[in-house]
Enzyme design. Structure first.
Site, PDB file in Angstrom:
ATOM      1  N   TYR A  21      59.038  71.561  61.822  1.00 39.40           N
ATOM      2  CA  TYR A  21      58.551  70.255  62.259  1.00 39.40           C
ATOM      3  C   TYR A  21      57.987  70.345  63.672  1.00 39.40           C
ATOM      4  CZ  TYR A  21      61.078  68.274  58.259  1.00 39.40           C
ATOM      5  OH  TYR A  21      61.528  67.974  56.992  1.00 39.40           O
ATOM      6  N   SER A  55      61.096  61.285  51.816  1.00 35.82           N
ATOM      7  CA  SER A  55      59.941  60.404  51.589  1.00 35.82           C
ATOM      8  C   SER A  55      60.280  59.253  50.659  1.00 35.82           C
ATOM      9  CB  SER A  55      58.751  61.207  51.037  1.00 35.82           C
ATOM     10  OG  SER A  55      58.223  62.068  52.011  1.00 35.82           O
ATOM     11  N   PRO A  56      61.291  58.458  50.994  1.00 36.76           N
ATOM     12  CA  PRO A  56      61.716  57.365  50.109  1.00 36.76           C
ATOM     13  C   PRO A  56      60.730  56.210  50.000  1.00 36.76           C
ATOM     14  CG  PRO A  56      62.923  57.285  52.178  1.00 36.76           C
ATOM     15  CD  PRO A  56      62.158  58.574  52.179  1.00 36.76           C
ATOM     16  N   GLY A  85      53.202  59.757  45.225  1.00 35.65           N
ATOM     17  CA  GLY A  85      52.500  61.041  45.166  1.00 35.65           C
ATOM     18  C   GLY A  85      53.103  62.027  46.146  1.00 35.65           C
ATOM     19  N   VAL A 121      52.355  55.156  51.592  1.00 37.22           N
ATOM     20  CA  VAL A 121      53.542  54.378  51.255  1.00 37.22           C
ATOM     21  C   VAL A 121      53.185  53.339  50.198  1.00 37.22           C
ATOM     22  CG1 VAL A 121      54.565  54.709  53.531  1.00 37.22           C
ATOM     23  CG2 VAL A 121      53.115  52.712  53.121  1.00 37.22           C
ATOM     24  N   PHE A 122      54.140  53.020  49.352  1.00 35.73           N
ATOM     25  CA  PHE A 122      53.887  52.031  48.305  1.00 35.73           C
ATOM     26  C   PHE A 122      54.139  50.614  48.779  1.00 35.73           C
ATOM     27  CE2 PHE A 122      58.197  53.772  47.536  1.00 35.73           C
ATOM     28  CZ  PHE A 122      58.966  52.626  47.664  1.00 35.73           C
TER      29      PHE A 122
END
Length: 307
Positions: free
Chosen positions: A52, A217-218, A222, A227-228
Site C-alpha cells: 500500500y 471492498s464492502p 466489480g 461504489v454501488f
C-alpha cells in the site's frame, strides 16, 4: 465497539477493521485526526499491506498515531505480504516473507505484528518454506497470529499440511453486489451461472474451520469499478437500502456494513474510507441487526435471484 474472537485465537478484535490502503491520500494533520477518531470510536484494529503506497501507508500511519510502546499496546496491527509489483509476481518464499515482515515492522515502528496475512496466492508456493518462515517469526516474537488473503479451501489445506500455527483469518472480496460466495450456496445443483462454485465453498469452509472472513471492498461492485451506494447502475438496490436506512435512522453506508455483519459467519469487514463521517457511519453498523426479511430484500434488490 462490539468485538469477536479472531478465528480460533484468543485475540478479541473490533467487528470493523480500519483499512489503511488510502491513508497516503491524507496530509499529516488529516491522518492524525483520522486515526484519533478511529481510536475514540473503539476501532483500534488497523489493517495494512506492504504494497500500500509502496510502503508509505505504513510509515504515514506510524507517524499519525505517534507510535510508542504505550500506544502500541492499545492497538491491533495487521499487515499482508506476498505481492511483488516491482517484478510482477507473487512470492511466498521464506526469504521474501521474512524480509517483508522486517520492512513492515520498521515502517510501523513496532517490534511485532498482531496478525500477518499472506496476500494473493502464490502458485509456486512451497508450504514447507512458509512453515519455516512462520516458525521463525513466531519464535522471534515478530508475529503473533497468521492468516491468508484471497485463498480457497484447498490452498488453505495445502498450507495447513505443513504450517502448525492456526490460520485465523481469510480476507476475501465480498459486498452486496459481489456476493458469489453466498449466491452459489443458494443455487446448488441448478443449471444457471449462479450455481458455478468459483471459490470451493470458501464461506462454508471458513465457518467449519473457525476462520474469520474479512470482507474487503464492502462498497465496491466489480473489481474496483466503483461504489454501488448512490450509483445509478443500481437503482433498486439503493432504493431498498435507503428505505431500510430511513427505518433505522442511519445512513446507507451503515446499512451496507450491517448487511455483512448480519451474516452468522461473524465476519470482520475491512473499511477503506478515509472520510471521518463515513468511518463513524460504518462503526454504527455494529448496533444494527437487520431482520431476515431486510437482509434478503437487500440481497435480491442487487439483482441476486433466489431459485
Amino acid at each position: 465497539m462490539k468485538t469477536i474472537k479472531l478465528g480460533t485465537s484468543t485475540l478479541e478484535v473490533p467487528v470493523v477493521a480500519v483499512g489503511c490502503m488510502r491513508i497516503n491520500s491524507l496530509d499529516g494533520k488529516q491522518a492524525e485526526q483520522f486515526v484519533r477518531t478511529a481510536l475514540d470510536e473503539g476501532a483500534n484494529f488497523f489493517e495494512h499491506a506492504d504494497i500500500y503506497g509502496a510502503g508509505k501507508c505504513e510509515e504515514i500511519f506510524a507517524e499519525a498515531i505517534g507510535m510508542s510502546a504505550s500506544v502500541r499496546e492499545s492497538v491491533i496491527l495487521q499487515s499482508k505480504c506476498g505481492i511483488r509489483p516491482d517484478v510482477g509476481m507473487f512470492d511466498f518464499s521464506k526469504e521474501h516473507i521474512l524480509n517483508s515482515v522486517d520492512g513492515i515492522l520498521k515502517r510501523l515502528k513496532t517490534e511485532y505484528l498482531d496478525v500477518l496475512l499472506l496476500h494473493r496466492p502464490d502458485t509456486l508456493v512451497e508450504p514447507e518454506e512458509v512453515a519455516e518462515a512462520f516458525d521463525q517469526l513466531e519464535s522471534s516474537g515478530k508475529v503473533r497470529h497468521f492468516g491468508v488473503s484471497n485463498q480457497n479451501p484447498m490452498q488453505i489445506e495445502l498450507l495447513k499440511k505443513h504450517v502448525k500455527q492456526p490460520l485465523v483469518a481469510n480476507q476475501l472480496q465480498l459486498s452486496i453486489t459481489n456476493a458469489n460466495m453466498i449466491s452459489q450456496g443458494f443455487n446448488v445443483n441448478m443449471e444457471n451461472s449462479a450455481a458455478v462454485n468459483r471459490d470451493g465453498s470458501i464461506l462454508d469452509y471458513c465457518r467449519l474451520h473457525d476462520i474469520t472472513i474479512q470482507p474487503w471492498s464492502p462498497f465496491q461492485y466489480g473489481f474496483f469499478e466503483g461504489v454501488f451506494l448512490g450509483n445509478d447502475k443500481f437503482p433498486e438496490l439503493n432504493k431498498k437500502i435507503d428505505e431500510v436506512a430511513a427505518n433505522y435512522g442511519v445512513s446507507n453506508t451503515t446499512i451496507a456494513v450491517a448487511w455483512l455483519l448480519r451474516h452468522p459467519a461473524k465476519m470482520q469487514p475491512v473499511i477503506g474510507t478515509m472520510n471521518i463521517e463515513r468511518l463513524r457511519d460504518c462503526i454504527k453498523a455494529c448496533n444494527i441487526y437487520l431482520t431476515r426479511e431486510e437482509w434478503y430484500d437487500i440481497y435480491r434488490s442487487a439483482g441476486n435471484v433466489l431459485p
